[in-house]
Write an enzyme that holds these catalytic residues in place. Structure first.
Site, PDB file in Angstrom:
ATOM      1  N   ARG A 124       0.853  -1.192   0.000  1.00 18.87           N
ATOM      2  CA  ARG A 124       0.000   0.000   0.000  1.00 18.87           C
ATOM      3  C   ARG A 124       0.895   1.250   0.000  1.00 18.87           C
ATOM      4  NH1 ARG A 124      -5.173   1.703  -1.106  1.00 18.87           N
ATOM      5  NH2 ARG A 124      -6.174   2.792   0.624  1.00 18.87           N
ATOM      6  N   THR A 400     -10.283   0.236  -9.115  1.00 22.05           N
ATOM      7  CA  THR A 400      -9.189  -0.612  -8.674  1.00 22.05           C
ATOM      8  C   THR A 400      -9.199  -1.817  -9.606  1.00 22.05           C
ATOM      9  OG1 THR A 400      -9.451   0.227  -6.444  1.00 22.05           O
ATOM     10  CG2 THR A 400      -8.556  -1.984  -6.610  1.00 22.05           C
ATOM     11  N   THR A 418      -4.170  -0.692  -7.022  1.00 22.92           N
ATOM     12  CA  THR A 418      -4.961   0.460  -7.450  1.00 22.92           C
ATOM     13  C   THR A 418      -4.147   1.746  -7.540  1.00 22.92           C
ATOM     14  OG1 THR A 418      -6.983   1.693  -6.920  1.00 22.92           O
ATOM     15  CG2 THR A 418      -5.642   1.037  -5.068  1.00 22.92           C
ATOM     16  N   ASN A 420      -6.252   4.358  -7.016  1.00 24.72           N
ATOM     17  CA  ASN A 420      -7.430   4.959  -6.383  1.00 24.72           C
ATOM     18  C   ASN A 420      -8.448   5.310  -7.466  1.00 24.72           C
ATOM     19  OD1 ASN A 420      -9.112   5.657  -4.340  1.00 24.72           O
ATOM     20  ND2 ASN A 420      -8.373   7.744  -4.169  1.00 24.72           N
ATOM     21  N   ASP A 442      -7.795   8.320   0.451  1.00 25.80           N
ATOM     22  CA  ASP A 442      -8.352   7.225   1.252  1.00 25.80           C
ATOM     23  C   ASP A 442      -8.170   7.456   2.761  1.00 25.80           C
ATOM     24  OD1 ASP A 442      -9.598   5.750  -0.661  1.00 25.80           O
ATOM     25  OD2 ASP A 442      -8.065   4.202  -0.826  1.00 25.80           O
ATOM     26  N   SER A 472     -10.218  -0.973   1.272  1.00 24.54           N
ATOM     27  CA  SER A 472     -11.199  -2.067   1.317  1.00 24.54           C
ATOM     28  C   SER A 472     -10.764  -3.255   0.477  1.00 24.54           C
ATOM     29  CB  SER A 472     -12.548  -1.579   0.786  1.00 24.54           C
ATOM     30  OG  SER A 472     -13.138  -0.713   1.699  1.00 24.54           O
ATOM     31  N   GLY A 493     -14.313  -0.296  -4.501  1.00 21.20           N
ATOM     32  CA  GLY A 493     -14.311   0.623  -3.359  1.00 21.20           C
ATOM     33  C   GLY A 493     -14.883  -0.038  -2.118  1.00 21.20           C
TER      34      GLY A 493
HETATM   35  N1  GLY Z   1      -8.556   3.044  -3.146  1.00 15.76           N
HETATM   36  C1  GLY Z   1      -9.496   2.047  -2.908  1.00 15.76           C
HETATM   37  C2  GLY Z   1      -9.146   1.125  -1.781  1.00 15.76           C
HETATM   38  O1  GLY Z   1      -7.984   1.047  -1.456  1.00 15.76           O
HETATM   39  O2  GLY Z   1      -9.974   0.475  -1.206  1.00 15.76           O
END
Ligand code: GLY
Length: 588
Positions: A124, A400, A418, A420, A442, A472, A493
């Site tokens: 991430r 995503t 992703t 985003n 986010d 998510s 999402g």
């Molecule tokens: N940007 C969407 C997620 O990470 O859930």
């Protein structure tokens, strides 16, 4: 569009089944049959309408055919599922530029056959060190519109290259150079823009059109590329070449890092060379659940997905869903009631575990699930405000992508990653071909106050330097007798968790094959807003029964795009969600 696709698949598959049925599997004529036709024969074809793709030795399912093919080629060349997953990850950065990426981040969940163990990799994005809690708030305490989405301040330090390299070094078997070869070629030579990509480019004309560096790649004659035109990405090819040669060092310390930082400096962005150098992919303990004897292996925080997937499954295990029937009003009622409870908890407890204490064990315990369902009324929907006051989850976009891979050695990989929003911030770092994410959105821009989308985030997800925003994304493996049985995941999402959930319920409770499990209509409730979202096409009778129980129904467009693979005794069965017509599952 969804209806038309369903109809087309229905006719096609009926025809395939009709043609295939008279032939025995042993018959010499069988060699003429495609893998899908064989699958249609083998997989309960007497009761199914939709049939999965079949492969004896391995399978890849992604949202773009060229990327899927690259993964399959790697498997055929002797690579394992991890090699293939890394190759697909880089390929999607080229051929699915709105979500595939090297300028973003994500999560990988995998089963390593050698050690018979399960792992996750968190790649991430991280907030730059200079990021602060109030960075998107003006002097009057108001959120500055668009700052967390379409500016250089919206960009988190990208994690994909580190994550892919980490996985390849630890579980892969092929050199990075080989893995990257086909993606470099695709970026260098170009590929034909599909209708889907053309539509996405068109809808993001403004986002991409603001930046010369982005227009140079995605525009022609002052407008976005259209279907049938070639998307050539020379700078991206060079960037990938550097990564192939020097590994992630090129990205985080070398020439690429310097160009990303130069882009930031030119526009007062926050990412420094120190931020780039400091980025690390992290191996984290998976969230493990048990659902009706199947083992659920899924992503821990900073994803909220795994915890709440297991939490909802734990609650639902107390009801005979198979007896209630797929998408009956009774089943949907229990789905909605349990989803609400999980999403209420999500707003309160979830954040980056390196910064906040997340009660993962408590949230995923069977006892807690039992205590939560005490107040569920069989006949009456609970009003969201009665469940817990305040704090719904923060906004997350559905732009995503997810892909799944399995090989004959027993390795299985689920990756969701992703930028985003579509094309992330829309900003290409000059000279790199890399689209930069807008993942900073986010975070909760202002904890406790509704953001631009009318949703509120919690304190646990407030912005801090080096912190990872809550997600998510829910890449998930389902194991049967400790061996991978299902690989699943989806974009969507906040709806990712419930989409993945329903792929598991459909296969486990309702014994659907992967194709049936995907095409079945989906429902979603996220506590707030207090609405039960249902895909168009469910029977009016069912909706009426739900309304009588007090549900506020909102019929909406399709939710999620699952890429699923299931292992059976004779090979792999998979399917790509027809909600994206570009998706492709290939087995061999
Ligand atoms: N940007 C969407 C997620 O990470 O859930």
């Amino acid at each position: 569009m969804f209806k038309i696709i369903i109809k087309r698949h229905f006719l096609l598959n009926s025809l395939i089944a009709a043609l295939a049925l008279p032939l025995s599997l042993e018959s010499p004529a069988n060699t003429q049959l495609s893998m899908t036709q064989i699958a249609a024969q083998r997989y309960d074809s007497s009761k199914d309408i939709f049939h999965p793709v079949y492969g004896k030795y391995g399978m890849v399912a992604s949202e773009q055919e060229l990327a899927t093919q690259i993964g399959v080629d790697i498997l055929k060349q002797g690579g394992n599922a991890i090699d293939a997953a890394v190759a697909v990850g880089f390929a999607l950065a080229v051929v699915l530029p709105n979500a595939g990426n090297i300028g973003g981040g994500g999560f990988m969940v995998l089963h390593d056959a050698k050690s018979n163990n399960n792992f996750t990799v968190d790649f991430r994005e991280m907030a730059p060190n200079k990021a602060t809690r109030d960075m998107y708030i003006d002097n009057n305490g108001n959120i500055i519109d668009g700052k967390s989405l379409y500016t250089h301040f919206s960009v988190g330090v990208p994690g994909t290259v580190a994550g892919m390299e980490y996985a390849l070094n630890k579980w892969g078997s092929l050199p990075l150079e080989k893995i990257l070869e086909p993606s470099i070629k695709l970026a260098e030579d170009g590929f034909v823009v599909s209708n889907t990509l053309a539509n996405t480019l068109k809808s993001e004309t403004e986002t991409l059109g603001k930046w010369e560096s982005s227009k140079k790649i995605f525009f022609k004659d002052g407008r976005p590329l259209i279907a049938g035109e070639l998307l050539v990405q020379k700078d991206l090819a060079n960037t990938l070449r550097q990564i192939a040669k020097e590994g992630s060092k090129a990205f985080y310390e070398g020439d690429i890092a310097k160009k990303i930082v130069a882009e930031m400096e030119k526009h007062n962005g926050l990412i420094t060379l120190e931020d780039m150098r400091g980025y690390q992919a992290i191996e984290r303990e998976p969230i493990i659940g048990d659902y009706r004897g199947y083992k659920i292996v899924t992503m821990p925080p900073p994803s909220s997905g795994g915890i709440h997937l297991v939490q909802i499954l734990n609650m639902l295990e107390n009801y005979p869903l198979n007896e209630f029937g797929s998408n009956s009003a009774k089943t949907i009622h229990y789905l909605a009631e349990t989803m609400k409870l999980a999403y209420a908890d999500r707003s309160e407890y979830l954040g980056d575990p390196d910064f906040v204490k997340v009660p993962a064990k408590g949230l995923t315990s069977k006892e807690y699930a039992k205590s939560l369902i005490q107040d569920i009324d069989e006949e009456k929907a609970r009003v969201a405000a009665d469940i817990k006051p305040g704090k719904p989850q923060s906004y997350e976009s559905d732009q995503t992508t997810h892909y799944s891979v399995m090989d004959e050695e027993g390795n299985a990989v689920a990756v969701t990653y992703t930028l985003n929003l579509n094309f992330g911030s829309g900003i290409v770092a000059e000279g790199t071909g890399i689209l930069l994410n807008n993942e900073m959105d986010d975070f909760s821009s202002k904890p406790g106050v509704a953001n631009a989308f009318g949703l509120i985030g919690g304190d646990a997800n407030a912005i801090e330097g080096k912190k990872r925003p809550l997600s998510s994304m829910t890449p998930t493996l389902v194991l049967k007798k400790d061996k991978p049985w299902l690989v699943t995941g989806s974009p969507g999402g906040a709806r990712i968790i419930t989409t993945v959930l329903q792929s598991i319920l459909n296969t486990v409770d309702h014994s659907m094959n992967p194709a049936e499990a995907i095409v079945t209509h989906r429902v979603h409730h996220q506590w707030l807003p207090d609405e039960l979202r249902i895909e168009e096409g469910l029977s009016p009778d069912t909706l009426k029964l739900l309304e009588q129980k007090g549900h506020k129904i909102s019929v909406k467009s399709p939710m999620g795009r699952i890429q699923i693979i299931q292992a059976k005794e004779d090979g792999f069965y998979g399917y790509s969600d027809p909600r994206n017509p570009d998706g492709k599952t290939i087995g061999f």
